[in-house]
Motif scaffolding. Structure first.
Motif, PDB file in Angstrom:
ATOM      1  N   THR A  34     -43.895  98.491  -3.495  1.00 32.96           N
ATOM      2  CA  THR A  34     -43.852  97.266  -2.699  1.00 32.96           C
ATOM      3  C   THR A  34     -42.548  97.206  -1.913  1.00 32.96           C
ATOM      4  OG1 THR A  34     -42.863  96.029  -4.541  1.00 32.96           O
ATOM      5  CG2 THR A  34     -45.265  95.991  -4.349  1.00 32.96           C
ATOM      6  N   VAL A  35     -42.470  96.236  -1.014  1.00 28.08           N
ATOM      7  CA  VAL A  35     -41.252  95.998  -0.237  1.00 28.08           C
ATOM      8  C   VAL A  35     -40.350  95.044  -1.005  1.00 28.08           C
ATOM      9  CG1 VAL A  35     -40.330  94.939   1.858  1.00 28.08           C
ATOM     10  CG2 VAL A  35     -42.322  96.445   2.004  1.00 28.08           C
ATOM     11  N   GLU A  36     -39.097  95.429  -1.177  1.00 28.67           N
ATOM     12  CA  GLU A  36     -38.118  94.561  -1.817  1.00 28.67           C
ATOM     13  C   GLU A  36     -37.370  93.701  -0.795  1.00 28.67           C
ATOM     14  OE1 GLU A  36     -36.995  94.176  -5.183  1.00 28.67           O
ATOM     15  OE2 GLU A  36     -38.942  95.082  -5.632  1.00 28.67           O
ATOM     16  N   ARG A  96     -36.149  98.118   2.241  1.00 32.63           N
ATOM     17  CA  ARG A  96     -35.826  98.623   0.905  1.00 32.63           C
ATOM     18  C   ARG A  96     -37.058  98.465   0.027  1.00 32.63           C
ATOM     19  NH1 ARG A  96     -32.106  95.356  -0.462  1.00 32.63           N
ATOM     20  NH2 ARG A  96     -33.030  94.225  -2.212  1.00 32.63           N
ATOM     21  N   PHE A  97     -37.420  99.560  -0.657  1.00 35.37           N
ATOM     22  CA  PHE A  97     -38.654  99.587  -1.435  1.00 35.37           C
ATOM     23  C   PHE A  97     -38.379  99.381  -2.918  1.00 35.37           C
ATOM     24  CE2 PHE A  97     -39.460 102.192   2.344  1.00 35.37           C
ATOM     25  CZ  PHE A  97     -40.605 101.587   2.829  1.00 35.37           C
ATOM     26  N   SER A  98     -39.446  99.066  -3.656  1.00 41.82           N
ATOM     27  CA  SER A  98     -39.318  98.781  -5.082  1.00 41.82           C
ATOM     28  C   SER A  98     -38.916 100.002  -5.895  1.00 41.82           C
ATOM     29  CB  SER A  98     -40.646  98.227  -5.619  1.00 41.82           C
ATOM     30  OG  SER A  98     -41.706  99.141  -5.364  1.00 41.82           O
ATOM     31  N   ILE A 116     -47.782 101.946   2.172  1.00 39.60           N
ATOM     32  CA  ILE A 116     -47.502 101.667   0.770  1.00 39.60           C
ATOM     33  C   ILE A 116     -48.548 100.691   0.245  1.00 39.60           C
ATOM     34  CG2 ILE A 116     -45.031 102.121   0.961  1.00 39.60           C
ATOM     35  CD1 ILE A 116     -44.618  99.026   0.812  1.00 39.60           C
ATOM     36  N   GLU A 117     -48.890 100.855  -1.017  1.00 34.42           N
ATOM     37  CA  GLU A 117     -49.893 100.023  -1.670  1.00 34.42           C
ATOM     38  C   GLU A 117     -49.384  99.666  -3.060  1.00 34.42           C
ATOM     39  OE1 GLU A 117     -52.661  97.989  -3.488  1.00 34.42           O
ATOM     40  OE2 GLU A 117     -52.782  98.340  -1.323  1.00 34.42           O
ATOM     41  N   ALA A 118     -49.433  98.382  -3.384  1.00 30.23           N
ATOM     42  CA  ALA A 118     -48.881  97.916  -4.657  1.00 30.23           C
ATOM     43  C   ALA A 118     -49.646  98.460  -5.853  1.00 30.23           C
ATOM     44  CB  ALA A 118     -48.883  96.384  -4.693  1.00 30.23           C
ATOM     45  N   ARG A 119     -50.950  98.621  -5.708  1.00 27.58           N
ATOM     46  CA  ARG A 119     -51.747  99.048  -6.860  1.00 27.58           C
ATOM     47  C   ARG A 119     -51.736 100.567  -6.989  1.00 27.58           C
ATOM     48  NH1 ARG A 119     -56.738  95.459  -8.528  1.00 27.58           N
ATOM     49  NH2 ARG A 119     -57.227  97.468  -9.467  1.00 27.58           N
ATOM     50  N   PRO A 120     -51.430 101.080  -8.168  1.00 28.52           N
ATOM     51  CA  PRO A 120     -51.399 102.537  -8.353  1.00 28.52           C
ATOM     52  C   PRO A 120     -52.746 103.209  -8.119  1.00 28.52           C
ATOM     53  CG  PRO A 120     -50.228 101.443 -10.149  1.00 28.52           C
ATOM     54  CD  PRO A 120     -50.934 100.366  -9.376  1.00 28.52           C
ATOM     55  N   ASP A 121     -53.850 102.461  -8.330  1.00 25.87           N
ATOM     56  CA  ASP A 121     -55.183 103.055  -8.149  1.00 25.87           C
ATOM     57  C   ASP A 121     -55.729 102.874  -6.736  1.00 25.87           C
ATOM     58  OD1 ASP A 121     -55.799 100.358  -8.052  1.00 25.87           O
ATOM     59  OD2 ASP A 121     -57.357 100.451  -9.584  1.00 25.87           O
ATOM     60  N   GLY A 138     -36.524 101.910  -5.050  1.00 27.15           N
ATOM     61  CA  GLY A 138     -35.121 102.133  -4.751  1.00 27.15           C
ATOM     62  C   GLY A 138     -34.848 102.867  -3.457  1.00 27.15           C
ATOM     63  N   SER A 139     -35.876 103.399  -2.822  1.00 28.79           N
ATOM     64  CA  SER A 139     -35.696 104.126  -1.565  1.00 28.79           C
ATOM     65  C   SER A 139     -35.604 103.146  -0.398  1.00 28.79           C
ATOM     66  CB  SER A 139     -36.845 105.103  -1.341  1.00 28.79           C
ATOM     67  OG  SER A 139     -38.070 104.398  -1.187  1.00 28.79           O
ATOM     68  N   GLU A 140     -35.209 103.671   0.758  1.00 29.74           N
ATOM     69  CA  GLU A 140     -35.089 102.860   1.966  1.00 29.74           C
ATOM     70  C   GLU A 140     -35.723 103.593   3.137  1.00 29.74           C
ATOM     71  OE1 GLU A 140     -30.961 101.995   2.505  1.00 29.74           O
ATOM     72  OE2 GLU A 140     -30.893 100.589   0.802  1.00 29.74           O
ATOM     73  N   GLY A 141     -36.098 102.844   4.159  1.00 33.72           N
ATOM     74  CA  GLY A 141     -36.687 103.441   5.354  1.00 33.72           C
ATOM     75  C   GLY A 141     -36.375 102.606   6.572  1.00 33.72           C
ATOM     76  N   ARG A 142     -36.518 103.223   7.717  1.00 34.75           N
ATOM     77  CA  ARG A 142     -36.271 102.554   8.998  1.00 34.75           C
ATOM     78  C   ARG A 142     -37.489 102.771   9.883  1.00 34.75           C
ATOM     79  NH1 ARG A 142     -33.050  98.750  11.703  1.00 34.75           N
ATOM     80  NH2 ARG A 142     -32.812  99.359  13.869  1.00 34.75           N
TER      81      ARG A 142
END
Length: 378
Positions: free
Chosen positions: A132-134, A146-148, A35-40, A150-154
């Motif tokens: 980003t990571v929430e 939990r991601f920004s 995951i990367e915070a910047r859309p570009d 709204g999804s989640e992962g393990r």
């Protein structure tokens, strides 16, 4: 112990270290989400970058050396000039990546990032931009995220490669933060004067350092280093004026370069920072790499190299058949910290000598000792 085909890793941050570790782990069959915070994905950011042999060695391991070589400008020496452009001496660069790689290669930073982006896409990692990571919740067996969006992962492991102001570092309770060294740098990309075939540095004059590095057959990036000023006091609309004012105090090819310092949007102004997390770089199943745990002024052009080496060493340990446990992550820290500390301290010292006006400082000796150390495998 799970085998590689059932292991999963989240990489937070899509800079050099995050991209590199993703490629290497995917090659071993490990499932990777990046995951990367910047859309570009930072694909258009930055002017130029100087890559020395130990960085090129990692890029070759990533399988992107041919593209890097075709896009960059290799050279094997460093010139030191007076502020008027007179060449005082030329030193041969140490080939820290071995005799079959250039000592140094300059390239446009966005081009390097795009090469790494393409390699991450090709390796099959899952990529989500603008994310980003929430929240992170760990237990003995993994990390729930939990991601920004709204999804989640393990995941079995989370790698925080999210840079100097790492949110992952703060989230796992490591309180270290970058500190300014007292210097700041103005940078711009410009056309390459025909006579520029290596990096030249001028010490003194209106700034502490004025230098340039060829980044392709047609481009260079140029920079001037001065004392820190309050960033809020400098109107971004005046960036070109400020850099041009400093650059006009230098001779040689600088008048030709200065003609192209006209667009303030193309000028980057950044403070030099230092960071070295001396204690463990992990907490449980979250480990930090790259600028999230160390950064230094670019006085030795080793920042990206240290980040790329982190990725190589961590991937080597994670894919070596050992349990992914505290002992392995401690081994990563123990292997990296002496080498990184040497580079950070040397890079900071070079700048401090200039800030203090030390005229007989042994910069060449310090650089030589450090570069010879970097010839060894990380």
């Amino acid at each position: 112990m799970a085998d590689n085909l059932t292991r999963s890793v989240l990489v937070v941050g899509g800079g050099a270290s995050g991209n590199a570790v993703s490629i290497l782990l995917r090659r071993a069959g490990i499932a990777v989400d990046l995951i990367e915070a910047r859309p570009d994905w930072n694909a258009t950011t930055g002017s130029g970058i100087t890559l020395q042999g130990n960085a090129l060695r990692v890029l070759r391991e990533l399988g992107v050396w041919e593209q890097v070589e075709a896009s960059g400008y290799p050279f094997g020496s460093l010139g030191v000039t007076g502020p008027d452009g007179t060449v005082l001496f030329v030193a041969e660069d140490i080939q820290t990546g071995g005799p079959d790689l250039p000592a140094t290669l300059g390239m446009q930073r966005p081009r390097l990032q795009q090469i790494l982006i393409d390699a991450v896409r090709a390796c099959g990692a899952g990529v989500r931009l603008g994310t980003t990571v929430e929240a992170l919740e760990q237990d003995a067996h993994g990390v729930s995220v939990r991601f920004s969006d709204g999804s989640e992962g393990r995941y079995d492991l989370v790698i925080g490669a999210d840079g100097l102001n790492s949110a992952t570092r703060a989230a796992i309770g490591i309180s270290d933060k970058p500190e300014p060294t007292g210097m700041a740098i103005w940078r711009i990309a410009a056309p390459r004067p025909q006579s520029v075939t290596r990096t030249d540095l001028a010490y003194g004059g209106p700034a502490y350092i004025a230098g340039y590095c060829p980044t392709s057959e047609s481009t260079i990036y140029a920079y001037v280093v001065e004392g820190c000023r309050d960033r809020a006091s400098i109107d971004p609309a005046t960036y070109a004026d400020e850099m041009r004012r400093l650059a006009q105090g230098y001779g040689g090819v600088w008048p030709e370069i200065t003609e192209h310092i006209t667009d303030p949007k193309k000028v980057n102004y950044t403070w030099f920072d230092r960071l070295l997390v001396e204690g463990s770089w992990h907490r449980g199943r979250v480990v930090l790499i790259g600028d999230a745990v160390h950064c230094c002024p670019p006085t030795m052009a080793q920042g990206a190299a240290m980040s790329l080496e982190d990725a190589l060493v961590l991937a080597e340990l994670l894919t070596g058949g050992r349990a992914w446990d505290d002992e392995l992550l401690q081994a990563f820290h123990h292997r990296r910290i002496p080498r990184v500390r040497t580079v950070v301290e040397a890079s900071v010292q070079i700048g401090q000598w200039q800030l203090d006006g030390v005229r007989d400082a042994d910069i060449a000796g310090l650089v030589g000792r450090t570069m010879n150390l970097l010839k060894e495998h990380p």
